[in-house]
Scaffold this active site. Sequence first.
Site, short mmCIF file in Angstrom:
data_model
loop_
_atom_site.label_atom_id
_atom_site.label_comp_id
_atom_site.label_asym_id
_atom_site.label_seq_id
_atom_site.Cartn_x
_atom_site.Cartn_y
_atom_site.Cartn_z
N GLU A 97 21.43 -47.48 17.44
CA GLU A 97 20.52 -48.60 17.20
C GLU A 97 20.34 -49.42 18.48
O GLU A 97 19.27 -49.97 18.73
CB GLU A 97 21.05 -49.47 16.04
CG GLU A 97 20.82 -48.78 14.71
CD GLU A 97 21.84 -49.13 13.64
OE1 GLU A 97 22.57 -50.11 13.78
OE2 GLU A 97 21.89 -48.38 12.64
N GLU A 165 27.37 -39.45 16.05
CA GLU A 165 26.54 -40.01 14.99
C GLU A 165 25.12 -39.45 15.10
O GLU A 165 24.29 -39.99 15.86
CB GLU A 165 26.48 -41.53 15.11
CG GLU A 165 27.81 -42.21 14.95
CD GLU A 165 27.64 -43.65 14.46
OE1 GLU A 165 28.21 -43.97 13.43
OE2 GLU A 165 26.93 -44.42 15.12
N SER A 210 26.13 -42.10 7.27
CA SER A 210 26.17 -42.02 5.80
C SER A 210 27.51 -41.52 5.26
O SER A 210 27.54 -40.79 4.26
CB SER A 210 25.01 -41.17 5.28
OG SER A 210 23.77 -41.76 5.63
P1 PGA Z 1 25.85 -45.64 8.03
O1 PGA Z 1 25.99 -46.16 9.54
O2 PGA Z 1 27.24 -45.28 7.57
O3 PGA Z 1 25.28 -46.80 7.26
O4 PGA Z 1 24.96 -44.45 8.06
C1 PGA Z 1 26.87 -45.56 10.43
C2 PGA Z 1 26.73 -46.18 11.81
O5 PGA Z 1 25.61 -46.49 12.20
O6 PGA Z 1 27.73 -46.41 12.51
#
Ligand code: PGA
Length: 248
Positions: A97, A165, A210
Site C-alpha cells: 500500500e 504479500e 487475507s
Molecule cells: P489482509 O492484509 O490480511 O487484510 O489481506 C494483509 C497486509 O496487508 O499486511
Amino acid sequence: MRRKFIAGNWKLNNNRRQTTDLIEKITAQSRDAKNVDVCVAPVFTSLQSAREAIGSSPIILAAQNVFYEEKGAFTGEIAPSMLVDAGCSAVIIGHSERRQYFGETNETVNKKILASLKVGLTAVVCVGETLEERETGKTNDVIHAQLSGAFKDVPSLEKIIVAYEPVWAIGTGRNATSQQAQDVHAFIRDLARKKYGKGAEELRVIYGGSVKSSNAADLLARPDVDGALVGGASLIAEEFCAIIRLSS
Ligand code: PGA
C-alpha cells in the site's frame, strides 16, 4: 528451527482507546501461546498507548512505516530513533500500500531498512507481485528485483524478516494457496542463500494476504512459511489469537 512470527498490521485503524482494548484482549487470549513471536503494528499516534498496554508482556511493538533520515526539514516524517523512543522494536517497511499510494520504491525501502537497522529495529520487509505480474509469469523476477533493491549494502539478515504479500491477495479475501506461498517463500530463501549463505536458514519469511484462522493452518504448515502478516483479521482479537495458537 525457526520460531514463527505472527504480526498484526492494523493499517489505518484503531485510536488510542481501541488500541489499548485490543492489546488487552490479545494479551489475555494469547497468554498460553509458546514458541511464537507476536507483533502488533498500530498507527503512529497509538504507539505510546500500545506500549503502555503491552507492559511486560512479550508482544513486539512495530510501526507501519518510518523515514530514513534522523532529523531535519522533512515535514510529516518520523525517524527510526523516534520509533525506538516510542517503544517500538520493529517496523514494517515497503508494504504494497505504501508502494502503491505513497511512492515507495525499492530504493527508499533500502534506505529505510539501513536506517532502521542502525538503531536496532527489526525490519519487516514486504515484497509481492501484482495480479498482472503473476499472470504474465513475472512473479520471481519481481521478487528478485524487490529483494536485491531492498538488501543493497545490508550486511546480514540479522533483524530482518521478509513478508511475502502478493498484492492480489491483500484485503481481497483471495489468499494464495499454501503451495503458491511455499514456492515463493522457497525462492526467497534461495535468493537469500545466494547472498548471505547460511544466514538464510534463520531468515523468517512470513506470508501476508487475507490470512484468517480458517486458512492459516494450511499456510503455516509449509516448511518455508515462518509466520503471517495479518491485516483485516488482526483487528479481531479472537481471530488473531486463533492464528497465534495455530503457530505455537
Ligand atoms: P489482509 O492484509 O490480511 O487484510 O489481506 C494483509 C497486509 O496487508 O499486511
